[in-house]
Design an enzyme around this catalytic site. Structure first.
Site, short mmCIF file in Angstrom:
data_model
loop_
_atom_site.label_atom_id
_atom_site.label_comp_id
_atom_site.label_asym_id
_atom_site.label_seq_id
_atom_site.Cartn_x
_atom_site.Cartn_y
_atom_site.Cartn_z
N ASP A 221 0.87 -1.17 0.00
CA ASP A 221 0.00 0.00 0.00
C ASP A 221 0.91 1.23 0.00
O ASP A 221 1.68 1.44 0.96
CB ASP A 221 -0.88 -0.03 1.26
CG ASP A 221 -1.81 1.15 1.35
OD1 ASP A 221 -1.56 2.17 0.68
OD2 ASP A 221 -2.80 1.06 2.10
N VAL A 222 0.84 2.02 -1.04
CA VAL A 222 1.79 3.13 -1.18
C VAL A 222 1.58 4.24 -0.15
O VAL A 222 2.40 5.14 -0.04
CB VAL A 222 1.77 3.75 -2.61
CG1 VAL A 222 2.24 2.76 -3.65
CG2 VAL A 222 0.40 4.33 -2.95
N ASN B 109 2.82 5.04 -10.20
CA ASN B 109 1.63 4.99 -11.03
C ASN B 109 0.34 4.75 -10.24
O ASN B 109 -0.74 5.08 -10.72
CB ASN B 109 1.82 3.87 -12.06
CG ASN B 109 0.54 3.49 -12.76
OD1 ASN B 109 0.06 4.21 -13.63
ND2 ASN B 109 -0.06 2.38 -12.35
N SER C 232 -2.17 13.35 -14.60
CA SER C 232 -3.44 13.14 -15.30
C SER C 232 -3.73 14.39 -16.11
O SER C 232 -3.20 15.47 -15.81
CB SER C 232 -4.56 12.94 -14.26
OG SER C 232 -5.83 13.10 -14.85
N TYR D 170 -9.53 14.77 -6.81
CA TYR D 170 -8.63 14.08 -7.75
C TYR D 170 -7.77 15.12 -8.49
O TYR D 170 -6.55 14.95 -8.62
CB TYR D 170 -9.47 13.26 -8.73
CG TYR D 170 -8.67 12.45 -9.72
CD1 TYR D 170 -8.13 11.20 -9.38
CD2 TYR D 170 -8.45 12.91 -11.02
CE1 TYR D 170 -7.42 10.45 -10.29
CE2 TYR D 170 -7.73 12.17 -11.94
CZ TYR D 170 -7.22 10.94 -11.58
OH TYR D 170 -6.50 10.20 -12.49
N ALA E 108 -6.94 18.09 -7.48
CA ALA E 108 -5.96 18.64 -6.53
C ALA E 108 -4.81 17.66 -6.32
O ALA E 108 -3.64 18.06 -6.29
CB ALA E 108 -6.64 18.93 -5.19
N LYS F 14 -3.63 15.50 -8.37
CA LYS F 14 -2.77 15.39 -9.56
C LYS F 14 -2.01 16.68 -9.85
O LYS F 14 -0.87 16.64 -10.32
CB LYS F 14 -3.62 14.96 -10.77
CG LYS F 14 -4.21 13.54 -10.63
CD LYS F 14 -3.14 12.46 -10.53
CE LYS F 14 -3.71 11.06 -10.62
NZ LYS F 14 -2.68 10.02 -10.58
N ILE G 102 -7.81 6.78 -21.13
CA ILE G 102 -7.15 5.50 -21.40
C ILE G 102 -8.08 4.39 -20.93
O ILE G 102 -8.54 4.42 -19.77
CB ILE G 102 -5.80 5.38 -20.64
CG1 ILE G 102 -4.94 6.64 -20.84
CG2 ILE G 102 -5.06 4.12 -21.05
CD1 ILE G 102 -4.39 6.87 -22.21
P1 NDP Z 1 -6.62 1.20 -12.49
O1 NDP Z 1 -7.75 1.49 -11.56
O2 NDP Z 1 -6.79 0.26 -13.60
O3 NDP Z 1 -5.34 0.75 -11.64
C1 NDP Z 1 -4.97 1.46 -10.50
C2 NDP Z 1 -3.79 0.76 -9.88
O4 NDP Z 1 -3.41 1.46 -8.68
C3 NDP Z 1 -4.10 -0.67 -9.47
O5 NDP Z 1 -2.99 -1.47 -9.72
C4 NDP Z 1 -4.33 -0.55 -7.97
O6 NDP Z 1 -4.04 -1.73 -7.26
C5 NDP Z 1 -3.30 0.50 -7.63
N1 NDP Z 1 -3.54 1.10 -6.34
C6 NDP Z 1 -4.62 1.78 -5.90
N2 NDP Z 1 -4.46 2.15 -4.62
C7 NDP Z 1 -3.24 1.71 -4.24
C8 NDP Z 1 -2.50 1.78 -3.05
N3 NDP Z 1 -2.97 2.39 -1.95
N4 NDP Z 1 -1.27 1.20 -3.01
C9 NDP Z 1 -0.78 0.56 -4.09
N5 NDP Z 1 -1.43 0.46 -5.25
C10 NDP Z 1 -2.66 1.03 -5.32
O7 NDP Z 1 -6.16 2.64 -13.01
P2 NDP Z 1 -5.39 3.11 -14.34
O8 NDP Z 1 -4.48 2.07 -14.82
O9 NDP Z 1 -6.40 3.68 -15.24
O10 NDP Z 1 -4.58 4.33 -13.72
C11 NDP Z 1 -3.21 4.29 -13.41
C12 NDP Z 1 -2.76 5.70 -13.09
O11 NDP Z 1 -3.00 6.55 -14.21
C13 NDP Z 1 -3.48 6.33 -11.90
O12 NDP Z 1 -2.57 7.12 -11.16
C14 NDP Z 1 -4.51 7.22 -12.55
O13 NDP Z 1 -4.91 8.28 -11.72
C15 NDP Z 1 -3.77 7.67 -13.79
N6 NDP Z 1 -4.63 8.12 -14.88
C16 NDP Z 1 -5.46 7.25 -15.55
C17 NDP Z 1 -6.24 7.71 -16.61
C18 NDP Z 1 -7.14 6.81 -17.41
O14 NDP Z 1 -7.80 7.32 -18.33
N7 NDP Z 1 -7.22 5.53 -17.14
C19 NDP Z 1 -6.22 9.13 -17.00
C20 NDP Z 1 -5.31 9.94 -16.23
C21 NDP Z 1 -4.55 9.44 -15.23
P3 NDP Z 1 -5.17 -2.83 -6.97
O15 NDP Z 1 -5.61 -3.38 -8.28
O16 NDP Z 1 -4.44 -3.81 -6.12
O17 NDP Z 1 -6.27 -2.09 -6.26
#
Ligand code: NDP
Length: 260
Positions: free
Chosen positions: A62-63, A89, A142, A155, A157, A159, A188
């Site tokens: 957990d980050v 990420n 983002s 969200y 804020a 980012k 995405i």
């Molecule tokens: P997903 O929801 O598909 O994946 C999110 C990832 O973050 C998962 O692997 C999740 O783990 C992990 N995660 C969440 N909370 C924690 C935590 N406390 N500790 C460790 N890992 C954690 O999201 P995306 O792939 O779409 O997004 C990835 C990044 O890109 C994010 O930062 C998001 O804000 C950013 N982003 C995405 C966009 C999009 O259009 N998809 C647009 C702009 C930015 P688990 O599966 O174990 O919960």
């Protein structure tokens, strides 16, 4: 290309979505991967990378938890040696009207999206400085670090915070041969966007499944949503030797959706 042969790469949120695409890209170029997420399925994702020929381990982390973050980087060093590239990420989103947005949502979003990036950058920098090898930090921002969308002030804020942190850290570690850059994905296709599509679609009124995304895609000059591989390609470039004079930058990957 095997640009990252022998390099150790940490990717948080690396079990799925954009993070997994980034892990796959680095793995395909020879890197050793340490992927982290909160779910036990992270090991399955690591197994998939290994089946494709990479050296990879999955770590539950957990980050927002400093001890867990320290343990993540300890594990990376134990497995593969000094960390060369760290991709912050992991991220979460919720969508709510201002009267309904809870303090819990605000805090959780800032904790994961902003404090989580801080803790990982701090740990990675400490170790990169110690190794003396320099390194690359890549923080996931983002489009909402450029332009806050409706019903997501927390969200946006979080980012914007990532972008500011990226600039500040880039200045602090520039002479350590460490670059710090951020990426702003647009739309995405991932689980996160499935949630966005459903909840924003309902709140904005009258969008069925997939219709909101389709409608917003029409505002993208390229008229198509992105895929994880597009973000991964930029991450690989930023981490490469070709980008060794680029730091403190925040770069959009969004088909032209936002041009500032
Ligand atoms: P997903 O929801 O598909 O994946 C999110 C990832 O973050 C998962 O692997 C999740 O783990 C992990 N995660 C969440 N909370 C924690 C935590 N406390 N500790 C460790 N890992 C954690 O999201 P995306 O792939 O779409 O997004 C990835 C990044 O890109 C994010 O930062 C998001 O804000 C950013 N982003 C995405 C966009 C999009 O259009 N998809 C647009 C702009 C930015 P688990 O599966 O174990 O919960």
């Amino acid at each position: 290309m095997n640009r990252f042969e022998g390099k150790t790469v940490v990717v948080t949120g690396g079990n799925k979505g954009i993070g997994f695409a980034i892990a796959q890209r680095f793995a395909s170029e020879g890197a050793n991967l340490v992927i982290a997420s909160v779910e036990a399925q992270v090991e399955e994702a690591a197994a998939a990378l290994r089946e494709a020929g990479a050296k990879a381990v999955g770590v539950i982390c957990d980050v927002t938890d400093r001890e867990a973050v320290t343990a993540l980087y300890d594990r990376a060093e134990e497995e593969f040696g000094a960390v060369d590239i760290s991709v912050q990420n992991a991220g979460i989103i919720t969508i709510a009207k201002i009267e309904d947005l809870t303090e819990g949502e605000w805090d959780a979003t800032m904790e994961v999206n902003t404090k989580g990036v801080f803790l990982c950058c701090q740990e990675a920098i400490r170790r990169m400085r110690k190794s003396g090898n320099g390194g690359r930090l890549i923080n996931m921002a983002s489009g909402q670090a450029r332009d806050g969308f409706i019903y997501t002030p927390h969200y946006a804020a979080s980012k914007f915070g990532v972008m500011g942190m990226t600039q500040s850290l880039a200045k602090e570690v520039a002479l350590d041969n460490i670059t710090v850059n951020a990426i702003c994905p647009g739309i995405i296709k991932t689980d996160m966007w499935d949630y966005n599509d459903r909840v924003w679609g309902e709140m904005l009124g009258g969008f069925g499944p997939g219709e909101l995304m389709e409608s917003w895609v029409q505002n993208i000059p390229m008229k198509r949503a992105g895929e994880g591989k597009h973000v991964a390609a930029l991450a690989a470039f930023i981490a490469s030797e070709d980008a060794d004079y680029i730091t403190g930058q925040t770069i959009n990957v969004d088909g032209g959706l936002i041009m500032s």
